[in-house]
Design an enzyme around this catalytic site. Structure first.
Site, PDB file in Angstrom:
ATOM      1  N   ALA A  66      69.642  56.633 -11.226  1.00  0.00           N
ATOM      2  CA  ALA A  66      69.065  56.945  -9.922  1.00  0.00           C
ATOM      3  C   ALA A  66      68.792  58.440  -9.836  1.00  0.00           C
ATOM      4  O   ALA A  66      69.380  59.234 -10.570  1.00  0.00           O
ATOM      5  CB  ALA A  66      70.020  56.517  -8.808  1.00  0.00           C
ATOM      6  N   GLY A 112      71.716  53.088 -12.190  1.00  0.00           N
ATOM      7  CA  GLY A 112      70.768  52.201 -11.530  1.00  0.00           C
ATOM      8  C   GLY A 112      69.797  51.548 -12.489  1.00  0.00           C
ATOM      9  O   GLY A 112      69.277  50.464 -12.213  1.00  0.00           O
ATOM     10  N   GLU A 115      71.648  48.608 -13.822  1.00  0.00           N
ATOM     11  CA  GLU A 115      71.742  47.652 -12.713  1.00  0.00           C
ATOM     12  C   GLU A 115      70.424  46.917 -12.510  1.00  0.00           C
ATOM     13  O   GLU A 115      70.403  45.714 -12.228  1.00  0.00           O
ATOM     14  CB  GLU A 115      72.164  48.383 -11.439  1.00  0.00           C
ATOM     15  CG  GLU A 115      73.617  48.843 -11.494  1.00  0.00           C
ATOM     16  CD  GLU A 115      74.013  49.688 -10.298  1.00  0.00           C
ATOM     17  OE1 GLU A 115      74.929  49.271  -9.564  1.00  0.00           O
ATOM     18  OE2 GLU A 115      73.405  50.761 -10.096  1.00  0.00           O
ATOM     19  N   GLU A 135      78.700  56.122 -13.191  1.00  0.00           N
ATOM     20  CA  GLU A 135      78.826  56.625 -11.829  1.00  0.00           C
ATOM     21  C   GLU A 135      80.169  57.275 -11.524  1.00  0.00           C
ATOM     22  O   GLU A 135      80.228  58.267 -10.769  1.00  0.00           O
ATOM     23  CB  GLU A 135      78.578  55.478 -10.821  1.00  0.00           C
ATOM     24  CG  GLU A 135      77.117  55.091 -10.654  1.00  0.00           C
ATOM     25  CD  GLU A 135      76.643  54.060 -11.656  1.00  0.00           C
ATOM     26  OE1 GLU A 135      75.557  53.492 -11.468  1.00  0.00           O
ATOM     27  OE2 GLU A 135      77.358  53.826 -12.661  1.00  0.00           O
TER      28      GLU A 135
END
Length: 260
Positions: A66, A112, A115, A135
């Protein structure tokens, strides 16, 4: 429709969506997430699209994570809203799409990015791929479904270790874990994905949509996956695809599914 951060190309029923932010290693910002939502929504409604391939531009990254600069100063409420909206409009949306979505993982798939790959219906990786959920090294946890989908795919213990250590695994380890289905040289990745997509598109997309719904039901709290399977199995009997498929079988010919 034109986009700033993604490219969309359709070819013989297979649509390839490419995240196109190579200078940012295809990192997900809010605009890219929203554009991806619109693209997936359009392809879901497009009768010409039968299978979707999702990949990243360049040779270095599928999605490197992200865009941290967008939320580094968020408070608790803003963080929760960020995760909830992202899950709603993209990650859960992709997982529950009625059309098959293949993640062509080319390079880094971190945070992300992993994910997003896990939200796709299955994953195929290039040999140079690296995957992980780093993360906790930033003082946060995966917020786009990573704590849920990773254990489902590779088991609780392995997922706990990967998340807690913030480690990366290479493509062969991901294959060993069952996180990806196949590993290929980078230049063979998209052609192989297209070959599988074409094979899928020759089958009944109505039946495939029912299969996706039934499989996903097994991972939803309070939902009996067997009941959903029974319902979706029964629904198939009322479709033109079922009539065509069974007729073709009995006539010993290849089925030509109308997709209805």
């Amino acid at each position: 429709m034109s986009y700033n951060n993604i490219l969309v190309e359709e070819n013989n029923g297979v649509t390839t969506i490419t995240i196109n932010r190579p200078n940012k290693l295809n990192a997900l910002n809010r605009e890219t997430i929203e554009e991806l939502h619109e693209a997936f929504k359009d392809e879901e409604e497009d009768d010409d699209t039968k299978v979707i391939i999702l990949t990243g531009s360049g040779e270095k990254a599928f999605v490197a994570g992200a865009d941290i600069s967008e939320f580094a100063d968020f408070n608790e409420k803003e963080g929760s809203v960020l995760a909830a909206k992202g899950q709603d409009i993209l990650f859960n949306y992709v997982e529950n799409l009625s059309k098959p979505v293949i993640a062509a993982v080319n390079g880094f798939a971190l945070g992300g990015g992993l994910e997003l790959a896990m939200a796709c219906h299955f994953r195929i990786a290039s040999e140079n791929s690296k995957m992980g959920l780093p993360e906790v090294s930033l003082g946060v946890i995966p917020g786009y479904g990573g704590t849920q989908r990773l254990p489902q795919l590779i088991g609780k213990g392995r997922a706990m270790e990967l998340i807690m250590t913030a480690s990366m695994i290479d493509a062969n380890q991901a294959l060993n874990y069952g996180l990806v289905n196949h590993v290929l040289p980078l230049d063979e990745l998209l052609p192989y994905c297209e070959k599988i997509a074409t094979k899928i598109s020759n089958n009944s997309l109505v039946a495939i949509a029912g299969a996706i719904k039934a499989i996903n039901a097994n991972y939803k709290d309070g939902v009996n996956g067997f009941d959903v399977e029974i319902q979706e199995f029964g629904n198939c009997f009322g479709t033109e695809d079922f009539t065509e498929g069974t007729t073709a079988f009995l006539q010993k010919r290849k089925a030509n599914f109308p997709g209805k």
